[in-house]
Design an enzyme around this catalytic site. Structure first.
Site, PDB file in Angstrom:
ATOM      1  N   MET A   4      -9.648   7.334  -0.399  1.00  0.00           N
ATOM      2  CA  MET A   4     -10.538   7.630   0.744  1.00  0.00           C
ATOM      3  C   MET A   4     -11.197   8.991   0.530  1.00  0.00           C
ATOM      4  SD  MET A   4      -8.171   6.490   3.945  1.00  0.00           S
ATOM      5  CE  MET A   4      -7.103   5.042   3.875  1.00  0.00           C
ATOM      6  N   ASP A  26      -5.915  -6.879   4.371  1.00  0.00           N
ATOM      7  CA  ASP A  26      -5.403  -5.510   4.367  1.00  0.00           C
ATOM      8  C   ASP A  26      -5.518  -4.931   5.771  1.00  0.00           C
ATOM      9  OD1 ASP A  26      -4.729  -2.882   3.813  1.00  0.00           O
ATOM     10  OD2 ASP A  26      -6.478  -2.472   2.557  1.00  0.00           O
ATOM     11  N   GLY A  27      -4.360  -4.570   6.310  1.00  0.00           N
ATOM     12  CA  GLY A  27      -4.332  -3.924   7.627  1.00  0.00           C
ATOM     13  C   GLY A  27      -3.485  -4.699   8.615  1.00  0.00           C
ATOM     14  N   HIS A  77      -0.968  -1.182  -4.285  1.00  0.00           N
ATOM     15  CA  HIS A  77      -2.278  -0.997  -3.651  1.00  0.00           C
ATOM     16  C   HIS A  77      -2.482   0.498  -3.398  1.00  0.00           C
ATOM     17  CE1 HIS A  77      -5.631  -2.399  -1.028  1.00  0.00           C
ATOM     18  NE2 HIS A  77      -5.302  -1.380  -0.248  1.00  0.00           N
ATOM     19  N   HIS A 110      -8.193   0.341  -3.963  1.00  0.00           N
ATOM     20  CA  HIS A 110      -9.087   0.027  -2.837  1.00  0.00           C
ATOM     21  C   HIS A 110      -9.897   1.281  -2.548  1.00  0.00           C
ATOM     22  CE1 HIS A 110      -9.374  -0.991   1.772  1.00  0.00           C
ATOM     23  NE2 HIS A 110     -10.546  -1.049   1.169  1.00  0.00           N
ATOM     24  N   ASP A 123      -4.972   3.339  -1.974  1.00  0.00           N
ATOM     25  CA  ASP A 123      -6.117   3.553  -1.086  1.00  0.00           C
ATOM     26  C   ASP A 123      -6.787   4.883  -1.386  1.00  0.00           C
ATOM     27  OD1 ASP A 123      -6.074   1.234   0.768  1.00  0.00           O
ATOM     28  OD2 ASP A 123      -4.042   1.960   1.174  1.00  0.00           O
ATOM     29  N   SER A 152       0.851  -1.190   0.000  1.00  0.00           N
ATOM     30  CA  SER A 152       0.000   0.000   0.000  1.00  0.00           C
ATOM     31  C   SER A 152       0.886   1.238   0.000  1.00  0.00           C
ATOM     32  CB  SER A 152      -0.893   0.003   1.236  1.00  0.00           C
ATOM     33  OG  SER A 152      -1.393   1.308   1.441  1.00  0.00           O
ATOM     34  N   GLY A 211      -9.150   3.182   7.059  1.00  0.00           N
ATOM     35  CA  GLY A 211      -8.962   4.620   7.227  1.00  0.00           C
ATOM     36  C   GLY A 211      -7.519   5.055   7.382  1.00  0.00           C
ATOM     37  N   MET A 245     -12.317   3.308  -0.623  1.00  0.00           N
ATOM     38  CA  MET A 245     -13.026   3.484   0.646  1.00  0.00           C
ATOM     39  C   MET A 245     -13.851   4.752   0.504  1.00  0.00           C
ATOM     40  SD  MET A 245      -9.888   2.329   3.050  1.00  0.00           S
ATOM     41  CE  MET A 245      -8.787   2.495   1.654  1.00  0.00           C
ATOM     42  N   GLY A 305      -3.158   3.736   7.886  1.00  0.00           N
ATOM     43  CA  GLY A 305      -2.110   2.728   7.923  1.00  0.00           C
ATOM     44  C   GLY A 305      -1.555   2.612   9.334  1.00  0.00           C
ATOM     45  N   MET A 308     -10.928  -6.940   5.488  1.00  0.00           N
ATOM     46  CA  MET A 308     -10.160  -5.923   6.229  1.00  0.00           C
ATOM     47  C   MET A 308      -9.737  -6.496   7.583  1.00  0.00           C
ATOM     48  SD  MET A 308      -9.815  -3.228   4.348  1.00  0.00           S
ATOM     49  CE  MET A 308      -8.964  -2.274   5.621  1.00  0.00           C
TER      50      MET A 308
HETATM   51  C1  DX5 Z   1      -6.206   1.134   5.589  1.00  0.00           C
HETATM   52  C2  DX5 Z   1      -5.761   0.843   4.203  1.00  0.00           C
HETATM   53  C3  DX5 Z   1      -4.559   0.012   4.117  1.00  0.00           C
HETATM   54  C4  DX5 Z   1      -3.323   0.568   4.799  1.00  0.00           C
HETATM   55  C5  DX5 Z   1      -2.564  -0.597   5.341  1.00  0.00           C
HETATM   56  O1  DX5 Z   1      -7.510   1.540   5.612  1.00  0.00           O
HETATM   57  O2  DX5 Z   1      -6.784   0.179   3.481  1.00  0.00           O
HETATM   58  O3  DX5 Z   1      -4.272  -0.385   2.785  1.00  0.00           O
HETATM   59  O4  DX5 Z   1      -2.498   1.319   3.966  1.00  0.00           O
HETATM   60  O5  DX5 Z   1      -1.494  -0.136   6.074  1.00  0.00           O
HETATM   61  P1  DX5 Z   1      -0.720  -1.082   7.104  1.00  0.00           P
HETATM   62  O6  DX5 Z   1      -0.153  -2.220   6.317  1.00  0.00           O
HETATM   63  O7  DX5 Z   1       0.334  -0.186   7.662  1.00  0.00           O
HETATM   64  O8  DX5 Z   1      -1.705  -1.529   8.133  1.00  0.00           O
HETATM   65 ZN    ZN Z   2      -6.248  -0.673   1.513  1.00  0.00          ZN
END
Ligand code: DX5
Ligand code: ZN
Length: 219
Positions: A35, A173-174, A31, A64, A33, A8, A140, A66, A142, A135
Site C-alpha cells: 500500500m 480478499d477482505g 499474500h 497485492h 499487501d 495475508s 486499505g 494497492m 485488515g 475485493m
Molecule cells: C485489505 C487487504 C487484505 C487484508 C485482509 O485491503 O487487501 O489482504 O489483509 O484482511 P482480513 O482477512 O482481516 O479482512
Molecule cells: Zn490484499
C-alpha cells in the site's frame, strides 16, 4: 487447481516476518499487501521488503499492489521473483500491456477490483489474466467486515470465466473467515485471502486447514 488459501501477512508481526511466514507453511501462497498511502489511506511495505520476503517465504508470494501507477511500479515485483502480481483496475492506465509485461517476467498476472468497481468492463481482458481479485472490503485495512453484497459479483465473474472456457482464478480478499468462506466458495471463488482469520488464530496451520476444508465442501 482447486481451493487455495493465501493468508495475508498484513496482520502479522512485521518485526518478526520470517517467523510469521513460517506459521503459514501449509498455505498455498503468502499474500503480501503493498500500500502506498495514495491509492489507499495506508502505507505498508515496498519492493525491498518483498525481496526479503521472497528469500525466506516457505510458499510462493502473492503480491497485492494497492498503489497508484502500477504500470510503472508493478513489473519490478515480478522481476524480483514474486510468483503472482495483482494490480488494481482503477489505477492501471494500460492493463493489457501491464499484464503482458508481468507474464513476460514470469509472474502470474492478476487484476483487482474494489467493491464499487464493476467487473463487466474488464471481462474482455480475461485471456490476458491469470487471476481476478474481487475485493470483499474496501481496500486499505485488515479486520473489516465482509461485504455480503459482493457475492453476486463473484457469481457473475465465475460464470464469465466458465463461458470463456478459461482457467482464470477468482480470488476474494477482505473479511474472509470461517463464517464467510463457504458463501464465497459457493459463489465461485477459488483463491481465498485471509488475514485476521489466520494471523489472529493461536494455531495458524489449524485455521488454514479449517478454512480449506470449509471451502472445499462448499464449492
Ligand atoms: C485489505 C487487504 C487484505 C487484508 C485482509 O485491503 O487487501 O489482504 O489483509 O484482511 P482480513 O482477512 O482481516 O479482512
Ligand atoms: Zn490484499
Amino acid at each position: 487447481m482447486g481451493i487455495q488459501i493465501s493468508p495475508s501477512i498484513l496482520n502479522s508481526d512485521f518485526a518478526r516476518l520470517e517467523r510469521e511466514l513460517g506459521r503459514i507453511a501449509s498455505a498455498d501462497w503468502a499474500h503480501v499487501d503493498v500500500m502506498d498511502n495514495h491509492f489507499v489511506p495506508n502505507l505498508t511495505l515496498g519492493l525491498p521488503v518483498v525481496e526479503s520476503i521472497l528469500k525466506v517465504s516457505p510458499v510462493p508470494v502473492d503480491c497485492h499492489l494497492m498503489i497508484e501507477d502500477p504500470d510503472r511500479w508493478a513489473p519490478a515485483f515480478a522481476e524480483a521473483g514474486a510468483q503472482s502480481v495483482t494490480f488494481h483496475a482503477e489505477a492501471a492506465a494500460a492493463p493489457i500491456r501491464l499484464a503482458r509485461e508481468l507474464r513476460r517476467q514470469g509472474a502470474r498476472a492478476g487484476l483487482a477490483v474494489k467493491p464499487t468497481t464493476a467487473i463487466e468492463p474488464y471481462l474482455e481482458l480475461l485471456p490476458e489474466l491469470d487471476m481476478l481479485l474481487i475485493m470483499t472490503v474496501e481496500p486499505g485495512f485488515g479486520g473489516q467486515p465482509f461485504l455480503e453484497s459482493m457475492l453476486p459479483k463473484i457469481r457473475r465473474t465465475r460464470q464469465a470465466v466458465k463461458d470463456a472456457g478459461l482457467d482464470v482464478w477468482i480470488q476474494v480478499d477482505g473479511g474472509v473467515s470461517k463464517a464467510t468462506i463457504e458463501r464465497c466458495a459457493d459463489a465461485g471463488a477459488d483463491v481465498f485471502v485471509a488475514g485476521s482469520a489466520v494471523y489472529g488464530a493461536e494455531d495458524a496451520a489449524a485455521s488454514i486447514a479449517e478454512l480449506r476444508e470449509l471451502a472445499a465442501k462448499a464449492c
